[in-house]
Write a protein that holds these residues in place. Structure first.
Motif, PDB file in Angstrom:
ATOM      1  N   PHE A  75       0.225  -4.259  14.682  1.00 19.63           N
ATOM      2  CA  PHE A  75      -0.023  -4.755  13.301  1.00 19.63           C
ATOM      3  C   PHE A  75       0.204  -4.964  12.469  1.00 19.63           C
ATOM      4  O   PHE A  75       0.046  -6.176  11.389  1.00 19.63           O
ATOM      5  CB  PHE A  75      -0.066  -3.463  12.689  1.00 19.63           C
ATOM      6  CG  PHE A  75      -1.256  -2.330  13.256  1.00 19.63           C
ATOM      7  CD1 PHE A  75      -2.827  -2.684  12.367  1.00 19.63           C
ATOM      8  CD2 PHE A  75      -1.412  -1.073  13.712  1.00 19.63           C
ATOM      9  CE1 PHE A  75      -3.436  -2.154  12.584  1.00 19.63           C
ATOM     10  CE2 PHE A  75      -1.946  -0.404  13.177  1.00 19.63           C
ATOM     11  CZ  PHE A  75      -3.772  -0.697  13.922  1.00 19.63           C
ATOM     12  N   ASN A  76       1.303  -6.495  13.926  1.00 21.52           N
ATOM     13  CA  ASN A  76       1.939  -7.148  13.096  1.00 21.52           C
ATOM     14  C   ASN A  76       3.093  -6.337  11.674  1.00 21.52           C
ATOM     15  O   ASN A  76       3.610  -7.527  10.764  1.00 21.52           O
ATOM     16  CB  ASN A  76       1.282  -8.249  12.729  1.00 21.52           C
ATOM     17  CG  ASN A  76       1.147  -8.907  13.800  1.00 21.52           C
ATOM     18  OD1 ASN A  76       1.820  -8.923  15.058  1.00 21.52           O
ATOM     19  ND2 ASN A  76      -0.171  -9.769  14.234  1.00 21.52           N
ATOM     20  N   HIS A  92       9.174   6.086   6.531  1.00 22.72           N
ATOM     21  CA  HIS A  92       9.495   4.923   7.027  1.00 22.72           C
ATOM     22  C   HIS A  92       8.373   3.805   6.412  1.00 22.72           C
ATOM     23  O   HIS A  92       7.104   4.601   6.943  1.00 22.72           O
ATOM     24  CB  HIS A  92      10.067   4.675   8.055  1.00 22.72           C
ATOM     25  CG  HIS A  92      11.838   4.390   8.484  1.00 22.72           C
ATOM     26  ND1 HIS A  92      12.108   4.761   9.727  1.00 22.72           N
ATOM     27  CD2 HIS A  92      12.303   5.234   7.275  1.00 22.72           C
ATOM     28  CE1 HIS A  92      13.304   5.327   9.372  1.00 22.72           C
ATOM     29  NE2 HIS A  92      13.211   5.779   8.475  1.00 22.72           N
ATOM     30  N   GLU A  93       8.089   2.798   5.571  1.00 21.65           N
ATOM     31  CA  GLU A  93       6.849   1.754   5.624  1.00 21.65           C
ATOM     32  C   GLU A  93       7.451   0.929   6.470  1.00 21.65           C
ATOM     33  O   GLU A  93       8.000   0.360   6.523  1.00 21.65           O
ATOM     34  CB  GLU A  93       7.199   1.898   4.340  1.00 21.65           C
ATOM     35  CG  GLU A  93       5.973   0.862   3.623  1.00 21.65           C
ATOM     36  CD  GLU A  93       5.594   0.621   2.244  1.00 21.65           C
ATOM     37  OE1 GLU A  93       4.961   0.552   1.869  1.00 21.65           O
ATOM     38  OE2 GLU A  93       6.391   1.405   1.290  1.00 21.65           O
ATOM     39  N   TYR A  94       6.169   0.160   6.828  1.00 21.81           N
ATOM     40  CA  TYR A  94       6.202  -1.021   7.552  1.00 21.81           C
ATOM     41  C   TYR A  94       4.617  -1.772   6.929  1.00 21.81           C
ATOM     42  O   TYR A  94       3.773  -0.650   7.284  1.00 21.81           O
ATOM     43  CB  TYR A  94       6.155  -1.265   9.721  1.00 21.81           C
ATOM     44  CG  TYR A  94       7.078  -0.069   9.786  1.00 21.81           C
ATOM     45  CD1 TYR A  94       8.293  -0.385   9.952  1.00 21.81           C
ATOM     46  CD2 TYR A  94       7.409   1.422  10.129  1.00 21.81           C
ATOM     47  CE1 TYR A  94       9.760   0.060  10.611  1.00 21.81           C
ATOM     48  CE2 TYR A  94       8.346   2.189  10.647  1.00 21.81           C
ATOM     49  CZ  TYR A  94       9.317   1.712  10.454  1.00 21.81           C
ATOM     50  OH  TYR A  94      10.427   1.893  11.150  1.00 21.81           O
ATOM     51  N   VAL A  99      -1.932  -4.129   7.750  1.00 24.37           N
ATOM     52  CA  VAL A  99      -2.283  -2.252   7.813  1.00 24.37           C
ATOM     53  C   VAL A  99      -0.600  -2.725   7.160  1.00 24.37           C
ATOM     54  O   VAL A  99       0.277  -2.795   7.236  1.00 24.37           O
ATOM     55  CB  VAL A  99      -2.075  -2.682   9.382  1.00 24.37           C
ATOM     56  CG1 VAL A  99      -1.985  -0.823   9.120  1.00 24.37           C
ATOM     57  CG2 VAL A  99      -3.838  -1.800   9.595  1.00 24.37           C
ATOM     58  N   THR A 100      -0.326  -1.353   6.134  1.00 25.52           N
ATOM     59  CA  THR A 100       0.765  -0.871   5.855  1.00 25.52           C
ATOM     60  C   THR A 100       0.639   0.742   6.914  1.00 25.52           C
ATOM     61  O   THR A 100      -0.288   1.525   6.503  1.00 25.52           O
ATOM     62  CB  THR A 100       0.242  -0.287   4.698  1.00 25.52           C
ATOM     63  OG1 THR A 100       0.717  -1.345   3.372  1.00 25.52           O
ATOM     64  CG2 THR A 100       2.234   0.265   4.316  1.00 25.52           C
ATOM     65  N   ASN A 127      -5.849   0.516   3.543  1.00 24.57           N
ATOM     66  CA  ASN A 127      -5.073   0.092   4.759  1.00 24.57           C
ATOM     67  C   ASN A 127      -4.337   0.725   4.825  1.00 24.57           C
ATOM     68  O   ASN A 127      -3.913   0.292   5.033  1.00 24.57           O
ATOM     69  CB  ASN A 127      -4.568  -1.671   3.563  1.00 24.57           C
ATOM     70  CG  ASN A 127      -3.689  -1.290   2.842  1.00 24.57           C
ATOM     71  OD1 ASN A 127      -3.496  -0.828   2.232  1.00 24.57           O
ATOM     72  ND2 ASN A 127      -2.567  -2.732   2.215  1.00 24.57           N
ATOM     73  N   SER A 128      -4.385   1.677   5.066  1.00 27.49           N
ATOM     74  CA  SER A 128      -2.266   2.495   5.578  1.00 27.49           C
ATOM     75  C   SER A 128      -3.550   3.355   6.781  1.00 27.49           C
ATOM     76  O   SER A 128      -4.121   4.426   6.750  1.00 27.49           O
ATOM     77  CB  SER A 128      -1.906   3.667   3.672  1.00 27.49           C
ATOM     78  OG  SER A 128      -2.692   4.151   4.178  1.00 27.49           O
ATOM     79  N   ILE A 129      -1.841   3.335   7.636  1.00 26.30           N
ATOM     80  CA  ILE A 129      -2.283   4.983   8.261  1.00 26.30           C
ATOM     81  C   ILE A 129      -0.964   5.507   8.192  1.00 26.30           C
ATOM     82  O   ILE A 129       0.287   4.733   8.044  1.00 26.30           O
ATOM     83  CB  ILE A 129      -2.477   3.788   9.849  1.00 26.30           C
ATOM     84  CG1 ILE A 129      -3.656   3.108   9.905  1.00 26.30           C
ATOM     85  CG2 ILE A 129      -2.459   4.848  11.131  1.00 26.30           C
ATOM     86  CD1 ILE A 129      -3.951   2.285  10.953  1.00 26.30           C
TER      87      ILE A 129
END
Length: 166
Positions: A75-76, A92-94, A99-100, A127-129
């Motif tokens: 997802f870059n 942890h958040e990326y 996508v977040t 937009n989150s997973i």
């Protein structure tokens, strides 16, 4: 690819007279190294569309975080070397361009009250997973998919994906 349909209860680990989900086992993959598991995670990212909550199942050291490394790269959202286990920080958040990802570890969480303080519902967005390790400790926790990782030896892993349907 197997398309077996199975009845599940709130969680596949619990038995109940009332099934709440139908599940279709959609994939089973073998990987032979950490690099293979990361590569599989990258390819899996192309099949995932937010919003999603995915439980990651597997013993300690099975490779759950290794798989997340690949998903985050796919997802870059982060480089593999920047993805670490959230065992002590819990979340942890990326952030990627579309996508977040939230990598969540509930291993050290023991009660539903502790889950509530994490405010996981607030993390859900279009937009989150959410990739949740040890979510199966809490049978009532809603989720859309499960990915199981089983160690078959020092480097080999069996990775299965289950998509839950109401």
């Amino acid at each position: 690819m197997s398309l077996l349909k199975r009845k599940f209860c709130r969680s596949p680990t619990r038995e109940s007279a009332t099934p709440l989900y139908w599940a279709a086992v959609t994939t089973e993959t073998l990987t032979h190294s950490s690099e293979d598991t990361i590569a599989f995670g990258r390819s899996l990212a192309a099949e995932l569309s937010p919003p999603l909550v995915i439980f990651l199942r597997g013993d300690l050291g099975a490779g759950k975080t290794t798989l997340v490394k690949g998903i985050a790269e796919g997802f870059n959202a982060a480089r593999a070397e920047d993805v670490t286990s959230p065992t002590f920080t819990l979340i942890h958040e990326y952030r990627g361009p579309r996508v977040t990802l939230f990598h969540i570890d509930l291993y050290r969480v023991d009660t539903l009250r502790e889950i509530e303080t994490l405010a996981l519902d607030d993390l859900r967005a279009p937009n989150s997973i959410l990739l949740v390790e040890w979510g199966d400790k809490f049978p009532g926790l809603p989720h859309d998919q499960e990915i199981s990782i089983e160690s078959l030896g020092e480097n080999e892993r069996r990775i299965g994906r289950i998509v839950l349907e109401p």
